[in-house]
Write an enzyme that holds these catalytic residues in place. Structure first.
Site, short mmCIF file in Angstrom:
data_model
loop_
_atom_site.label_atom_id
_atom_site.label_comp_id
_atom_site.label_asym_id
_atom_site.label_seq_id
_atom_site.Cartn_x
_atom_site.Cartn_y
_atom_site.Cartn_z
N LYS A 238 0.81 -1.21 0.00
CA LYS A 238 0.00 0.00 0.00
C LYS A 238 0.85 1.27 0.00
O LYS A 238 0.61 2.17 -0.79
CB LYS A 238 -0.86 -0.04 1.27
N ARG B 265 10.23 -6.07 5.94
CA ARG B 265 10.03 -4.65 5.64
C ARG B 265 10.98 -3.76 6.42
O ARG B 265 11.20 -3.94 7.60
CB ARG B 265 8.58 -4.28 5.98
P1 ADP Z 1 0.60 -0.70 9.09
O1 ADP Z 1 -0.06 -0.55 7.75
O2 ADP Z 1 1.81 -1.56 9.07
O3 ADP Z 1 -0.33 -1.05 10.20
P2 ADP Z 1 0.76 2.23 9.44
O4 ADP Z 1 2.01 2.94 9.16
O5 ADP Z 1 -0.42 2.50 8.58
O6 ADP Z 1 1.18 0.71 9.47
O7 ADP Z 1 0.31 2.52 10.94
C1 ADP Z 1 1.15 2.24 12.03
C2 ADP Z 1 0.38 2.33 13.33
O8 ADP Z 1 -0.14 3.66 13.49
C3 ADP Z 1 -0.85 1.44 13.42
O9 ADP Z 1 -0.52 0.13 13.85
C4 ADP Z 1 -1.69 2.19 14.45
O10 ADP Z 1 -1.22 1.99 15.75
C5 ADP Z 1 -1.42 3.64 14.10
N1 ADP Z 1 -2.41 4.20 13.13
C6 ADP Z 1 -2.17 4.66 11.86
N2 ADP Z 1 -3.29 5.09 11.27
C7 ADP Z 1 -4.29 4.89 12.16
C8 ADP Z 1 -5.70 5.10 12.14
N3 ADP Z 1 -6.33 5.61 11.06
N4 ADP Z 1 -6.41 4.77 13.25
C9 ADP Z 1 -5.81 4.26 14.34
N5 ADP Z 1 -4.49 4.03 14.44
C10 ADP Z 1 -3.72 4.33 13.36
#
Ligand code: ADP
Ligand code: ZN
Length: 221
Positions: free
Chosen positions: A17, A130
């Site tokens: 993604k 990753r």
């Molecule tokens: P991944 O896709 O590996 O889970 P992200 O970089 O999208 O990683 O997000 C990392 C962390 O940030 C998530 O595990 C969560 O704790 C937090 N996070 C990110 N976006 C959100 C969201 N929209 N709502 C709640 N927590 C979020």
């Protein structure tokens, strides 16, 4: 290609993604808004939000809906996103977040919600390999033969293993995805704005599928 777009990219962790979002943001000339990157930036800066988020993230849990909605609401009110659009990566992640986003985008609705579909069995391996640039967030895949320390090709920053990419946290995040985020697929398909994209295959081919479905969604009917 018409520049400007309002897009969401959904998909399991490890589906590719992040990389596809960066490419889409260049292609459509819109800001890439990654809530994970925004939270990691707050962690680096040591803000109050960052201190709280680090605890939650390291366990693979989700930050509260109210906080996340506040962050995104603020970001989507900036002139760049109001004017050209955006690609949202990592938000919404729960149905309440999606409902809040509907309200935020009432005047300028989304073009399409893309679901980058890669089965759970396929993502585990990708996630443990990753690596991510601490400074610009570019994703890399480790193959065991890289030099240490590993320097980012894009910005020269340090490429690191993410603190939350431990097997336990990954497994927990994938469970949370099934429980909290996969209901969004149904939510958006009921609202008729969902396009499911097969995320398997060469990244260039997957990118082509993504842009084709954005173009199709925006074609005047
Ligand atoms: P991944 O896709 O590996 O889970 P992200 O970089 O999208 O990683 O997000 C990392 C962390 O940030 C998530 O595990 C969560 O704790 C937090 N996070 C990110 N976006 C959100 C969201 N929209 N709502 C709640 N927590 C979020
Ligand atoms: Zn970098």
């Amino acid at each position: 290609m018409i520049p400007g777009a309002r897009l969401i990219l959904l998909g399991r962790q490890g589906a590719g993604k992040g990389t596809q979002c960066v490419r889409l943001s260049r292609h459509f000339v819109v800001p890439h808004i990654s809530t994970g990157d925004m939270l990691r930036a707050a962690v680096r800066e040591g803000t109050e939000l960052g201190v709280m988020a680090k605890r939650v993230m390291d366990q693979g849990n989700l930050v509260g809906d109210d906080i996340m909605v506040g962050i995104v609401r603020e970001r989507l009110s900036q002139p760049d996103t109001m004017g050209r659009g955006y690609i949202l990566d990592g938000f919404p992640r729960t149905v309440p977040q999606a409902m809040a986003l509907d309200e935020i985008t009432a005047e300028l609705p989304l073009d399409v919600v893309l679901d980058l579909d890669v089965p759970r069995e396929m993502v585990l391996e990708r996630l443990s390999a990753r690596r991510v640039c601490r400074d610009c967030g570019t994703n890399y895949v480790a193959n065991g033969s890289e030099k240490h320390p590993w320097i980012c090709e894009v910005c020269g920053g340090d490429v690191m293993h993410r603190d939350d990419d431990t097997p336990e946290a990954i497994d927990h995040r994938l469970d949370l995805y099934e429980q909290q985020t996969s209901p969004l697929i149904e939510y958006y398909s009921e609202h008729g704005r969902l396009a499911v994209i097969d995320g398997l295959g060469h990244p260039d081919e997957v990118f082509r599928r993504l842009t084709a479905s954005v173009d199709a969604a925006r074609r005047p009917t």
